[in-house]
Design a protein around this motif. Sequence first.
Motif, PDB file in Angstrom:
ATOM      1  N   TYR A 187      -2.537 -46.666  18.225  1.00 56.59           N
ATOM      2  CA  TYR A 187      -1.084 -46.705  18.027  1.00 56.59           C
ATOM      3  C   TYR A 187      -0.586 -48.093  18.456  1.00 56.59           C
ATOM      4  O   TYR A 187      -0.793 -48.507  19.597  1.00 56.59           O
ATOM      5  CB  TYR A 187      -0.471 -45.602  18.889  1.00 56.59           C
ATOM      6  N   THR A 208      -6.162 -42.540  23.077  1.00 56.94           N
ATOM      7  CA  THR A 208      -5.271 -41.473  22.633  1.00 56.94           C
ATOM      8  C   THR A 208      -6.138 -40.256  22.302  1.00 56.94           C
ATOM      9  O   THR A 208      -7.212 -40.387  21.729  1.00 56.94           O
ATOM     10  CB  THR A 208      -4.481 -41.888  21.366  1.00 56.94           C
ATOM     11  N   ASP A 254      -3.224 -40.960  26.417  1.00 57.62           N
ATOM     12  CA  ASP A 254      -1.999 -40.557  25.735  1.00 57.62           C
ATOM     13  C   ASP A 254      -2.317 -39.260  24.985  1.00 57.62           C
ATOM     14  O   ASP A 254      -3.068 -39.258  24.014  1.00 57.62           O
ATOM     15  CB  ASP A 254      -1.571 -41.682  24.784  1.00 57.62           C
ATOM     16  N   THR A 303       7.682 -34.249  21.903  1.00 58.62           N
ATOM     17  CA  THR A 303       8.294 -34.838  20.699  1.00 58.62           C
ATOM     18  C   THR A 303       7.530 -34.547  19.414  1.00 58.62           C
ATOM     19  O   THR A 303       8.140 -34.285  18.391  1.00 58.62           O
ATOM     20  CB  THR A 303       8.414 -36.366  20.842  1.00 58.62           C
ATOM     21  N   LYS A 304       6.205 -34.615  19.455  1.00 56.96           N
ATOM     22  CA  LYS A 304       5.425 -34.643  18.208  1.00 56.96           C
ATOM     23  C   LYS A 304       4.994 -33.270  17.738  1.00 56.96           C
ATOM     24  O   LYS A 304       5.229 -32.901  16.602  1.00 56.96           O
ATOM     25  CB  LYS A 304       4.174 -35.515  18.407  1.00 56.96           C
ATOM     26  N   ASN A 332      -4.553 -41.251  17.608  1.00 61.25           N
ATOM     27  CA  ASN A 332      -3.645 -41.784  16.597  1.00 61.25           C
ATOM     28  C   ASN A 332      -4.294 -43.085  16.123  1.00 61.25           C
ATOM     29  O   ASN A 332      -4.499 -43.968  16.942  1.00 61.25           O
ATOM     30  CB  ASN A 332      -2.259 -42.078  17.200  1.00 61.25           C
ATOM     31  N   GLY A 345      10.315 -39.458  26.664  1.00 62.52           N
ATOM     32  CA  GLY A 345       9.361 -39.538  25.549  1.00 62.52           C
ATOM     33  C   GLY A 345       8.092 -40.263  25.973  1.00 62.52           C
ATOM     34  O   GLY A 345       8.007 -40.805  27.090  1.00 62.52           O
ATOM     35  N   THR A 346       7.115 -40.262  25.094  1.00 63.05           N
ATOM     36  CA  THR A 346       5.801 -40.813  25.453  1.00 63.05           C
ATOM     37  C   THR A 346       5.793 -42.343  25.464  1.00 63.05           C
ATOM     38  O   THR A 346       5.050 -42.954  26.242  1.00 63.05           O
ATOM     39  CB  THR A 346       4.706 -40.299  24.489  1.00 63.05           C
ATOM     40  N   SER A 347       6.612 -42.967  24.606  1.00 66.03           N
ATOM     41  CA  SER A 347       6.639 -44.447  24.623  1.00 66.03           C
ATOM     42  C   SER A 347       7.154 -44.933  25.974  1.00 66.03           C
ATOM     43  O   SER A 347       6.590 -45.859  26.575  1.00 66.03           O
ATOM     44  CB  SER A 347       7.557 -44.986  23.527  1.00 66.03           C
ATOM     45  N   SER A 396       4.519 -35.704  25.718  1.00 63.24           N
ATOM     46  CA  SER A 396       5.916 -35.279  25.522  1.00 63.24           C
ATOM     47  C   SER A 396       5.953 -34.066  24.608  1.00 63.24           C
ATOM     48  O   SER A 396       4.930 -33.655  24.069  1.00 63.24           O
ATOM     49  CB  SER A 396       6.732 -36.416  24.894  1.00 63.24           C
ATOM     50  N   SER A 400       4.700 -39.195  12.135  1.00 61.57           N
ATOM     51  CA  SER A 400       3.482 -38.594  12.711  1.00 61.57           C
ATOM     52  C   SER A 400       3.727 -37.231  13.344  1.00 61.57           C
ATOM     53  O   SER A 400       2.779 -36.512  13.648  1.00 61.57           O
ATOM     54  CB  SER A 400       2.909 -39.532  13.765  1.00 61.57           C
ATOM     55  N   ARG A 454      13.696 -35.986  23.844  1.00 60.95           N
ATOM     56  CA  ARG A 454      13.043 -37.057  24.631  1.00 60.95           C
ATOM     57  C   ARG A 454      12.424 -36.516  25.919  1.00 60.95           C
ATOM     58  O   ARG A 454      12.487 -37.165  26.977  1.00 60.95           O
ATOM     59  CB  ARG A 454      14.042 -38.179  24.982  1.00 60.95           C
ATOM     60  N   TYR A 464      -0.551 -35.850  21.063  1.00 61.17           N
ATOM     61  CA  TYR A 464      -0.955 -34.974  19.947  1.00 61.17           C
ATOM     62  C   TYR A 464      -1.930 -33.872  20.372  1.00 61.17           C
ATOM     63  O   TYR A 464      -2.400 -33.108  19.534  1.00 61.17           O
ATOM     64  CB  TYR A 464      -1.625 -35.796  18.836  1.00 61.17           C
TER      65      TYR A 464
HETATM   66  C1  LIG Z   1       0.026 -42.122  20.420  1.00 62.14           C
HETATM   67  C2  LIG Z   1       1.520 -42.122  20.524  1.00 62.14           C
HETATM   68  N1  LIG Z   1       2.086 -42.271  21.716  1.00 62.14           N
HETATM   69  C3  LIG Z   1       3.417 -42.278  21.855  1.00 62.14           C
HETATM   70  C4  LIG Z   1       4.258 -42.129  20.773  1.00 62.14           C
HETATM   71  C5  LIG Z   1       5.733 -42.115  20.996  1.00 62.14           C
HETATM   72  O1  LIG Z   1       6.117 -40.803  21.233  1.00 62.14           O
HETATM   73  P1  LIG Z   1       7.564 -40.377  21.741  1.00 62.14           P
HETATM   74  O2  LIG Z   1       8.346 -40.085  20.512  1.00 62.14           O
HETATM   75  O3  LIG Z   1       7.293 -39.159  22.568  1.00 62.14           O
HETATM   76  O4  LIG Z   1       8.142 -41.487  22.529  1.00 62.14           O
HETATM   77  C6  LIG Z   1       3.713 -41.978  19.507  1.00 62.14           C
HETATM   78  C7  LIG Z   1       4.603 -41.861  18.341  1.00 62.14           C
HETATM   79  O5  LIG Z   1       4.223 -41.910  17.198  1.00 62.14           O
HETATM   80  C8  LIG Z   1       2.314 -41.970  19.371  1.00 62.14           C
HETATM   81  O6  LIG Z   1       1.752 -41.817  18.183  1.00 62.14           O
END
Ligand SMILES: Cc1ncc(COP(=O)(O)O)c(C=O)c1O
Length: 357
Positions: A98, A144, A176, A205-206, A148, A72-74, A203, A22, A214, A179
Motif C-alpha cells: 500500500y 500487510t 497492518d 473502515t474496510k 494489499n 482510521g488505519t492511515s 480499523s 478497496s 474513522r 483487511y
Molecule cells: C493496507 C491499508 N492500510 C491502511 C489503509 C487506510 O485505511 P483507513 O481508511 O482505515 O484509514 C488502507 C486503505 O486502503 C490500506 O489499504
Amino acid sequence: MGSPYMQWVKGVYQLPYNLAASGVTSYPLKMLPVKLEELEITGPSYYGYAPLLQSLARHCGVPTEQIFAALGTSHANYVAMAALAEPGDEILIEEPTYELLVSTAQYLQLTVRRFPRRRENDYKIEPGDIERAIGPKTKLIVITNLHNPTSAFADEQTVKRIGEIARSVAARVLVDEVYLDAAFEQTPRSAIHLGKEFVVTSSLTKVYGLSGLRCGWVLAEPELVRKMWHLNDLVTNVPPHPSELLSVIALQHLDEIRSWSRALIAKNQKTLQEMFLVRKDIECFAPGFGTIVFPRLRSGKVEEFNTKLIEKYQTVIAPGKFFGAAEHFRLGIGGKPEMFREGLQRLCKALDESATT
Ligand SMILES: Cc1ncc(COP(=O)(O)O)c(C=O)c1O
C-alpha cells in the motif's frame, strides 16, 4: 511529500463504476440501532473515550493500556511509525504494498528498504528475503495481512518467524491488519498475540463498510501506546465524539455487520470468478477471500487502458504503479453487487475491445 496514490484516487472516486476502492461499500446508518438521544457532540475523551477503549479491548483481546484509538488505519500507521522510528532509521517494507506506508515512512525521513513478495510464489512472505535485507540499523519491518494489493494471507508461523528475525536486531514488526477480518471463518488471531515485538494497526473502515466512523487503532506495549497518545497531541486534540459513540454501537453489533459484509463479498467473489477470472488476457492470484485482487494485464499498458476505461466506460481500476507493479491493477470487490457486476461487465468489454485494436 504527500501520497501520489491518495491524490489520484480521490480524483476518481465519484465515477459511477468504482473498482478502485478497496473496502466494502458503506454500511447504511439506518441499519444501526441508533437513537438520536444516545449521541452527543462533546464527551469525556482525552487519551481515549473509556467505553470505546473497552469495546476495542474486547474486540481485539488486549487490555485498554495496549490500545491507541486512531482515526482510521492511515492515522494509526502514521502515529505508529512516528513512535517506533526516528529520522535516519531503517525501515523494511514489503513490495508490492500500500503506497501510503512507503510515503509515510519517507515523510518521517526513515531510510526505506524493500523486500519482495513474488507473483510466482502467490505473494507469500519468504522470511529468508527479510533475513537478507535486515541490518543493524533496521528499526521496523512492515507487512500487510491480508496483503494489499493481493489479499494473500500470511500464516501464524510465517508472522512469528518475522518476529524472531526482528528480535535478532532489536527491531519491531508493524502489521497492518485492516483487511484481516475479510478472511472471515479463516481469520486468525491478531499478530499482537504473537510477541512483544509486534505492533498492529487496523480499523473498522474496510471490512465492515464503516469508513466514515474513522474507528481505528494501534495495538502495542503500554509504554509505546503512551508515547503515541503524546505524539498525537501534536496532530489533533480530541476525536469527533459522535463518531466515538457510533463506533461503540457498531462494535456492539459487529456480528450483524460482519454477516452483511460477508454475504456481499461472497456474492461479488462469485461474480468475479464467473466473469473475470476465467479470462485469458489477465493472470490473477485469487485466494477466494478478501476485498481486493491484483490481476496482471498480459498485454498492453495499464494506464492507457484505465484512461479508456474511465472515459468510455465511466469505470475505474487502481493502476499497479502505485503498488510497485506497473503491469498490474487492483480490483476492489467490496462494491454494491449491482454496481460491481455492471462495472466488471464494462471492464470486460474494454478488455475485449483492447484485444481487437
Ligand atoms: C493496507 C491499508 N492500510 C491502511 C489503509 C487506510 O485505511 P483507513 O481508511 O482505515 O484509514 C488502507 C486503505 O486502503 C490500506 O489499504
